[in-house]
Motif scaffolding. Structure first.
Motif, PDB file in Angstrom:
ATOM      1  N   ASP A  24       0.844  -1.195   0.000  1.00  0.00           N
ATOM      2  CA  ASP A  24       0.000   0.000   0.000  1.00  0.00           C
ATOM      3  C   ASP A  24       0.885   1.253   0.000  1.00  0.00           C
ATOM      4  OD1 ASP A  24      -1.914   1.953   0.293  1.00  0.00           O
ATOM      5  OD2 ASP A  24      -2.898   1.006   2.025  1.00  0.00           O
ATOM      6  N   GLU A  25       1.382   1.590  -1.165  1.00  0.00           N
ATOM      7  CA  GLU A  25       2.311   2.705  -1.300  1.00  0.00           C
ATOM      8  C   GLU A  25       1.653   4.048  -1.002  1.00  0.00           C
ATOM      9  OE1 GLU A  25       3.651   2.006  -5.285  1.00  0.00           O
ATOM     10  OE2 GLU A  25       5.173   0.573  -4.617  1.00  0.00           O
ATOM     11  N   LEU A  26       0.380   4.208  -1.364  1.00  0.00           N
ATOM     12  CA  LEU A  26      -0.303   5.482  -1.109  1.00  0.00           C
ATOM     13  C   LEU A  26      -0.433   5.746   0.385  1.00  0.00           C
ATOM     14  CD1 LEU A  26      -3.083   5.457  -3.858  1.00  0.00           C
ATOM     15  CD2 LEU A  26      -0.959   6.777  -3.821  1.00  0.00           C
ATOM     16  N   THR A  27      -0.787   4.721   1.163  1.00  0.00           N
ATOM     17  CA  THR A  27      -0.876   4.903   2.615  1.00  0.00           C
ATOM     18  C   THR A  27       0.494   5.208   3.196  1.00  0.00           C
ATOM     19  OG1 THR A  27      -2.843   3.530   2.824  1.00  0.00           O
ATOM     20  CG2 THR A  27      -1.483   3.779   4.809  1.00  0.00           C
ATOM     21  N   HIS A  28       1.515   4.504   2.719  1.00  0.00           N
ATOM     22  CA  HIS A  28       2.885   4.771   3.159  1.00  0.00           C
ATOM     23  C   HIS A  28       3.216   6.246   2.968  1.00  0.00           C
ATOM     24  CE1 HIS A  28       7.194   5.322   2.189  1.00  0.00           C
ATOM     25  NE2 HIS A  28       7.381   4.527   3.238  1.00  0.00           N
ATOM     26  N   ASP A  29       3.021   6.730   1.765  1.00  0.00           N
ATOM     27  CA  ASP A  29       3.382   8.110   1.446  1.00  0.00           C
ATOM     28  C   ASP A  29       2.551   9.101   2.262  1.00  0.00           C
ATOM     29  OD1 ASP A  29       5.038   6.841  -0.336  1.00  0.00           O
ATOM     30  OD2 ASP A  29       4.061   7.642  -2.138  1.00  0.00           O
ATOM     31  N   ARG A  30       1.263   8.810   2.470  1.00  0.00           N
ATOM     32  CA  ARG A  30       0.401   9.685   3.261  1.00  0.00           C
ATOM     33  C   ARG A  30       0.882   9.750   4.709  1.00  0.00           C
ATOM     34  NH1 ARG A  30      -3.356   8.439   6.634  1.00  0.00           N
ATOM     35  NH2 ARG A  30      -3.673   6.328   5.842  1.00  0.00           N
ATOM     36  N   LEU A  31       1.246   8.610   5.286  1.00  0.00           N
ATOM     37  CA  LEU A  31       1.716   8.592   6.671  1.00  0.00           C
ATOM     38  C   LEU A  31       3.039   9.341   6.820  1.00  0.00           C
ATOM     39  CD1 LEU A  31       0.785   4.917   7.594  1.00  0.00           C
ATOM     40  CD2 LEU A  31      -0.318   7.022   8.415  1.00  0.00           C
ATOM     41  N   VAL A  32       3.903   9.210   5.845  1.00  0.00           N
ATOM     42  CA  VAL A  32       5.181   9.937   5.887  1.00  0.00           C
ATOM     43  C   VAL A  32       4.928  11.434   5.766  1.00  0.00           C
ATOM     44  CG1 VAL A  32       7.409  10.269   4.740  1.00  0.00           C
ATOM     45  CG2 VAL A  32       6.494   7.958   5.032  1.00  0.00           C
ATOM     46  N   ALA A  33       4.022  11.829   4.892  1.00  0.00           N
ATOM     47  CA  ALA A  33       3.687  13.250   4.744  1.00  0.00           C
ATOM     48  C   ALA A  33       3.076  13.799   6.035  1.00  0.00           C
ATOM     49  CB  ALA A  33       2.736  13.450   3.565  1.00  0.00           C
ATOM     50  N   GLU A  34       2.238  13.007   6.695  1.00  0.00           N
ATOM     51  CA  GLU A  34       1.668  13.437   7.972  1.00  0.00           C
ATOM     52  C   GLU A  34       2.763  13.614   9.024  1.00  0.00           C
ATOM     53  OE1 GLU A  34      -1.389  10.621   9.001  1.00  0.00           O
ATOM     54  OE2 GLU A  34      -2.645  11.216   7.298  1.00  0.00           O
ATOM     55  N   ALA A  35       3.722  12.715   9.050  1.00  0.00           N
ATOM     56  CA  ALA A  35       4.843  12.837   9.994  1.00  0.00           C
ATOM     57  C   ALA A  35       5.658  14.093   9.680  1.00  0.00           C
ATOM     58  CB  ALA A  35       5.719  11.592   9.941  1.00  0.00           C
ATOM     59  N   ALA A  58       9.002  11.306  -1.016  1.00  0.00           N
ATOM     60  CA  ALA A  58       9.475  12.694  -1.123  1.00  0.00           C
ATOM     61  C   ALA A  58       8.487  13.611  -1.840  1.00  0.00           C
ATOM     62  CB  ALA A  58      10.851  12.748  -1.776  1.00  0.00           C
ATOM     63  N   PRO A  59       7.905  13.219  -2.974  1.00  0.00           N
ATOM     64  CA  PRO A  59       6.950  14.126  -3.623  1.00  0.00           C
ATOM     65  C   PRO A  59       5.745  14.453  -2.732  1.00  0.00           C
ATOM     66  CG  PRO A  59       7.680  12.461  -5.176  1.00  0.00           C
ATOM     67  CD  PRO A  59       8.195  12.046  -3.818  1.00  0.00           C
ATOM     68  N   ALA A  60       5.227  13.475  -1.995  1.00  0.00           N
ATOM     69  CA  ALA A  60       4.098  13.719  -1.094  1.00  0.00           C
ATOM     70  C   ALA A  60       4.504  14.658   0.031  1.00  0.00           C
ATOM     71  CB  ALA A  60       3.575  12.398  -0.526  1.00  0.00           C
ATOM     72  N   VAL A  61       5.715  14.485   0.540  1.00  0.00           N
ATOM     73  CA  VAL A  61       6.207  15.352   1.615  1.00  0.00           C
ATOM     74  C   VAL A  61       6.401  16.766   1.093  1.00  0.00           C
ATOM     75  CG1 VAL A  61       8.127  15.766   3.210  1.00  0.00           C
ATOM     76  CG2 VAL A  61       7.244  13.444   2.887  1.00  0.00           C
ATOM     77  N   GLU A  62       6.943  16.905  -0.103  1.00  0.00           N
ATOM     78  CA  GLU A  62       7.149  18.229  -0.690  1.00  0.00           C
ATOM     79  C   GLU A  62       5.827  18.967  -0.882  1.00  0.00           C
ATOM     80  OE1 GLU A  62       9.379  17.017  -4.124  1.00  0.00           O
ATOM     81  OE2 GLU A  62      11.298  17.261  -3.074  1.00  0.00           O
ATOM     82  N   ARG A  63       4.751  18.231  -1.174  1.00  0.00           N
ATOM     83  CA  ARG A  63       3.433  18.860  -1.305  1.00  0.00           C
ATOM     84  C   ARG A  63       2.857  19.215   0.070  1.00  0.00           C
ATOM     85  NH1 ARG A  63       3.061  14.747  -5.153  1.00  0.00           N
ATOM     86  NH2 ARG A  63       1.868  13.412  -3.738  1.00  0.00           N
ATOM     87  N   LEU A  70      15.150  16.315   1.984  1.00  0.00           N
ATOM     88  CA  LEU A  70      16.346  15.563   1.615  1.00  0.00           C
ATOM     89  C   LEU A  70      16.039  14.077   1.671  1.00  0.00           C
ATOM     90  CD1 LEU A  70      18.905  17.476   3.861  1.00  0.00           C
ATOM     91  CD2 LEU A  70      18.259  17.978   1.496  1.00  0.00           C
ATOM     92  N   THR A  71      16.606  13.323   0.734  1.00  0.00           N
ATOM     93  CA  THR A  71      16.456  11.871   0.758  1.00  0.00           C
ATOM     94  C   THR A  71      17.825  11.216   0.803  1.00  0.00           C
ATOM     95  OG1 THR A  71      16.478  11.580  -1.637  1.00  0.00           O
ATOM     96  CG2 THR A  71      14.328  11.977  -0.610  1.00  0.00           C
ATOM     97  N   THR A  72      17.866  10.047   1.383  1.00  0.00           N
ATOM     98  CA  THR A  72      19.127   9.323   1.499  1.00  0.00           C
ATOM     99  C   THR A  72      19.735   9.006   0.129  1.00  0.00           C
ATOM    100  OG1 THR A  72      18.358   8.410   3.584  1.00  0.00           O
ATOM    101  CG2 THR A  72      20.228   7.327   2.581  1.00  0.00           C
TER     102      THR A  72
END
Length: 85
Positions: A24-35, A58-63, A70-72
């Motif tokens: 579930d990549e969308l949930t992953h990205d949403r949770l990272v953006a929330e963090a 990263a794109p979700a976080v940038e939005r 920064l990414t590793t």
């Protein structure tokens, strides 16, 4: 690895890795953006997605936040490129 005087605020994107491992990549990205929003609310100036698995978010976080992200993998490539030049 951070300069003196830099405060690091660790924020956990709880459940993000489990979501990613479950496909579930969308949930992953949403949770990272929330963090990242949480980190921004705590006064962070930069978001560092410090695990390779987080880089895809990263794109979700940038939005989600008006901060540099920064990414590793990108940091590793920049470092390698500078050492080779």
């Amino acid at each position: 690895e951070f300069p003196a005087g830099v405060a690091v605020i660790a924020v956990l994107a709880e459940g993000a890795l489990a979501a990613l491992n479950g496909g579930d990549e969308l949930t992953h990205d949403r949770l990272v953006a929330e963090a990242a929003r949480t980190a921004h609310a705590q006064g962070c100036d930069v978001i560092a997605l410090a695990q390779f698995s987080l880089a895809r978010a990263a794109p979700a976080v940038e939005r989600a936040v008006p901060l540099p992200v920064l990414t590793t993998p990108a940091s590793a490539v920049r470092r390698l490129r500078s050492r080779m030049e």
